[in-house]
Write a protein that holds these residues in place. Structure first.
Motif, mmCIF file in Angstrom:
data_model
loop_
_atom_site.group_PDB
_atom_site.id
_atom_site.type_symbol
_atom_site.label_atom_id
_atom_site.label_comp_id
_atom_site.label_asym_id
_atom_site.label_seq_id
_atom_site.Cartn_x
_atom_site.Cartn_y
_atom_site.Cartn_z
ATOM 1 N N LYS A 27 -2.125 6.604 6.125
ATOM 2 C CA LYS A 27 -2.178 5.235 6.651
ATOM 3 C C LYS A 27 -2.256 4.283 5.451
ATOM 4 O O LYS A 27 -3.241 4.300 4.703
ATOM 5 C CB LYS A 27 -3.395 5.058 7.560
ATOM 6 N N VAL A 28 -1.202 3.495 5.281
ATOM 7 C CA VAL A 28 -1.079 2.642 4.098
ATOM 8 C C VAL A 28 -0.984 1.184 4.523
ATOM 9 O O VAL A 28 -0.173 0.831 5.384
ATOM 10 C CB VAL A 28 0.163 3.020 3.263
ATOM 11 N N LEU A 29 -1.799 0.341 3.890
ATOM 12 C CA LEU A 29 -1.762 -1.097 4.148
ATOM 13 C C LEU A 29 -1.028 -1.786 3.007
ATOM 14 O O LEU A 29 -1.358 -1.590 1.837
ATOM 15 C CB LEU A 29 -3.178 -1.658 4.256
ATOM 16 N N TYR A 116 -7.327 1.929 6.860
ATOM 17 C CA TYR A 116 -6.264 2.553 6.069
ATOM 18 C C TYR A 116 -6.824 3.426 4.949
ATOM 19 O O TYR A 116 -7.965 3.275 4.528
ATOM 20 C CB TYR A 116 -5.336 1.470 5.506
ATOM 21 N N ASP A 117 -5.981 4.356 4.474
ATOM 22 C CA ASP A 117 -6.386 5.278 3.414
ATOM 23 C C ASP A 117 -6.275 4.640 2.042
ATOM 24 O O ASP A 117 -7.062 4.936 1.145
ATOM 25 C CB ASP A 117 -5.503 6.542 3.433
ATOM 26 N N LEU A 118 -5.262 3.821 1.861
ATOM 27 C CA LEU A 118 -5.075 3.134 0.590
ATOM 28 C C LEU A 118 -4.344 1.827 0.820
ATOM 29 O O LEU A 118 -3.731 1.613 1.870
ATOM 30 C CB LEU A 118 -4.310 3.993 -0.417
ATOM 31 N N VAL A 119 -4.405 0.971 -0.183
ATOM 32 C CA VAL A 119 -3.823 -0.366 -0.097
ATOM 33 C C VAL A 119 -2.794 -0.527 -1.205
ATOM 34 O O VAL A 119 -3.035 -0.142 -2.351
ATOM 35 C CB VAL A 119 -4.915 -1.450 -0.246
ATOM 36 N N VAL A 120 -1.641 -1.095 -0.858
ATOM 37 C CA VAL A 120 -0.669 -1.525 -1.865
ATOM 38 C C VAL A 120 -0.723 -3.046 -1.910
ATOM 39 O O VAL A 120 -0.406 -3.714 -0.927
ATOM 40 C CB VAL A 120 0.757 -1.048 -1.539
ATOM 41 N N ASP A 121 -1.164 -3.568 -3.044
ATOM 42 C CA ASP A 121 -1.286 -5.011 -3.189
ATOM 43 C C ASP A 121 0.049 -5.566 -3.676
ATOM 44 O O ASP A 121 0.409 -5.412 -4.840
ATOM 45 C CB ASP A 121 -2.398 -5.353 -4.167
ATOM 46 N N ALA A 122 0.786 -6.190 -2.783
ATOM 47 C CA ALA A 122 2.069 -6.809 -3.118
ATOM 48 C C ALA A 122 1.959 -8.322 -2.998
ATOM 49 O O ALA A 122 2.937 -9.008 -2.685
ATOM 50 C CB ALA A 122 3.169 -6.267 -2.202
ATOM 51 N N SER A 123 0.754 -8.841 -3.234
ATOM 52 C CA SER A 123 0.535 -10.282 -3.163
ATOM 53 C C SER A 123 1.042 -10.936 -4.444
ATOM 54 O O SER A 123 1.465 -10.269 -5.387
ATOM 55 C CB SER A 123 -0.951 -10.584 -2.950
ATOM 56 N N ASP A 124 0.963 -12.258 -4.489
ATOM 57 C CA ASP A 124 1.507 -12.969 -5.643
ATOM 58 C C ASP A 124 0.500 -13.945 -6.249
ATOM 59 O O ASP A 124 0.891 -14.910 -6.906
ATOM 60 C CB ASP A 124 2.788 -13.718 -5.241
ATOM 61 N N GLY A 196 8.210 -2.908 -7.299
ATOM 62 C CA GLY A 196 7.761 -2.457 -5.986
ATOM 63 C C GLY A 196 8.009 -0.976 -5.765
ATOM 64 O O GLY A 196 7.182 -0.273 -5.172
ATOM 65 N N ASN A 197 9.129 -0.470 -6.261
ATOM 66 C CA ASN A 197 9.396 0.962 -6.137
ATOM 67 C C ASN A 197 8.456 1.792 -6.997
ATOM 68 O O ASN A 197 8.063 2.901 -6.611
ATOM 69 C CB ASN A 197 10.857 1.255 -6.498
ATOM 70 N N LEU A 198 8.083 1.256 -8.162
ATOM 71 C CA LEU A 198 7.090 1.952 -8.985
ATOM 72 C C LEU A 198 5.734 1.993 -8.274
ATOM 73 O O LEU A 198 5.013 2.995 -8.345
ATOM 74 C CB LEU A 198 6.959 1.263 -10.342
ATOM 75 N N ALA A 203 1.855 5.209 -4.849
ATOM 76 C CA ALA A 203 1.240 5.433 -3.536
ATOM 77 C C ALA A 203 1.516 6.852 -3.038
ATOM 78 O O ALA A 203 0.613 7.525 -2.522
ATOM 79 C CB ALA A 203 1.773 4.410 -2.530
ATOM 80 N N ILE A 204 2.740 7.317 -3.206
ATOM 81 C CA ILE A 204 3.094 8.672 -2.784
ATOM 82 C C ILE A 204 2.317 9.708 -3.592
ATOM 83 O O ILE A 204 1.857 10.728 -3.046
ATOM 84 C CB ILE A 204 4.613 8.895 -2.930
ATOM 85 N N LYS A 205 2.138 9.460 -4.870
ATOM 86 C CA LYS A 205 1.366 10.384 -5.715
ATOM 87 C C LYS A 205 -0.098 10.443 -5.278
ATOM 88 O O LYS A 205 -0.706 11.522 -5.251
ATOM 89 C CB LYS A 205 1.488 9.968 -7.187
ATOM 90 N N VAL A 206 -0.654 9.283 -4.940
ATOM 91 C CA VAL A 206 -2.040 9.256 -4.459
ATOM 92 C C VAL A 206 -2.158 10.019 -3.142
ATOM 93 O O VAL A 206 -3.096 10.800 -2.931
ATOM 94 C CB VAL A 206 -2.523 7.796 -4.290
#
Length: 355
Positions: A27-29, A116-124, A196-198, A203-206
């Motif tokens: 579960k990813v946010l 969620y299990d982890l967060v991807v911060d794509a804010s600016d 973003g792809n990096l 995220a996939i590695k985590v």
């Protein structure tokens, strides 16, 4: 799980069915559905992440389209999260997508992130990053950081298995006028896609446990030189001891009262031919502006303030409501007796509610 769909992943040595199952259970946010968020969402969804949350309260602008490739011209003016939901479900119907048509703040951060299990911060912006960091420390959630600056990008994983946090690398929030703004300084469309792809890869590695996670290492990508650099940094234990969120995560002084008007009031102002000053860039203004608005770009505000009649109320407008507050503060210093107002949410809010 449709095993045929993911066969090119499950045949990978060291990944296999077990790796795909971990992705399906994850579960990813994702916070932000813009330049960084679009590639993150697209690939997490394509790769089979079981539940994806999206937090954003912005609408699609035509100036987004050169880098936010999930959207098209027909989506301009529409909610990003609602548009993303429709397109991601078409891409992978088996994914569970949850949207939060709001900006992250101190009232909702802990409640949303907890699911969620982890967060991807794509804010600016820096205030959101510090808020995300503190919430993730409190909830013991790792988060994947990404940032852009010109032709460069940064990626790091914070709060991973007791590792360093965002505050270990950036202890203090910079001042607003020290931070470059892509609305004024620009961004090459492909750079957010790469960064973003990096972030997605981390995220996939985590999630799966494969490879070396960028914990305690800041990755810096230079697009013009096609180079990568890693900078190691240490953990500061006191940054892991955060127990509650701060009351305030904005650049503004929390004690400062900024006079504002809502977009509902803006409609009345338009009818009354009020003095509306648009402080966006020339390109933004040419692309779209409100009728009869006065254009005075923020970076030329002092030199062109003679265009403004300070004997009348001044209503300052930008794309999201951030630059208008900066403009208000600048004008207050030189015109303390004038009536100045910032329009809440800017044109984004206006287009979302009044189109």
């Amino acid at each position: 799980m449709n095993q045929e769909r993911y066969i090119r992943q499950t045949i990978l040595k060291g990944f296999g069915i077990e790796g795909q199952k971990k992705i399906a259970d994850a579960k990813v946010l994702v916070i932000g559905a813009g330049g960084l968020g679009v590639p993150v969402l697209t690939y997490l969804n394509a790769m089979g992440v079981g539940k994806i949350g999206i937090v954003d309260n912005d609408v699609v602008s035509i100036t987004n389209l050169h880098r936010q490739v999930l959207y098209g011209e027909g989506d301009v003016g529409e909610s990003k999260v609602i548009t993303a939901l429709e397109k991601l479900k078409a891409q992978n119907p088996s994914s569970k997508i949850v949207i939060y048509n709001t900006f992250l703040d101190t009232k909702n951060a802990l409640k949303i992130i907890a699911d969620y299990d982890l967060v991807v911060d794509a804010s600016d912006n820096f205030p959101t990053r510090y808020l995300v960091n503190d919430a993730c420390v409190i909830l013991n959630k790792p988060f994947i950081y990404g940032a852009l600056h010109g032709y460069e990008g940064q990626v790091c994983v914070f709060n991973y298995k007791g590792g360093p946090t965002y505050r270990c690398l950036f202890p203090n929030m910079p001042k607003e006028n020290e931070v470059p703004n892509c609305n004024e300084h620009g961004v090459l469309g492909i750079i957010p896609g790469i960064v973003g792809n990096l972030q997605t890869l981390e995220a996939i590695k985590v999630i799966t446990g494969i490879g070396d996670v960028l914990s305690g290492k800041l990755l810096i990508f230079n697009g013009l030189q096609q180079s990568y650099q890693k900078i190691k940094f240490k953990s500061h234990p006191e940054n892991l001891e955060i127990k509650k969120l701060q009351d305030f995560y904005e650049w503004n002084d929390p004690c400062e009262i900024v006079p504002t008007v809502s977009v509902d009031e803006l409609q009345k102002l338009l009818i009354a031919n009020a003095q509306i000053v648009d402080v966006r860039t020339h390109e933004e203004y040419i692309n779209y502006h409100l009728p009869e608005s006065i254009h005075v770009p923020l970076n030329a505000l002092d030199a062109n303030s003679s265009k403004i009649n300070f004997a009348l109320p001044v209503y300052l407008l930008c794309q999201s409501g951030k630059r208008s507050v900066t403009a208000l503060r600048q004008l207050q210093e030189k015109h303390p007796e004038s009536s100045l107002f910032s329009i809440l949410g800017g044109l984004n809010q206006y287009l979302a509610e009044c189109s």
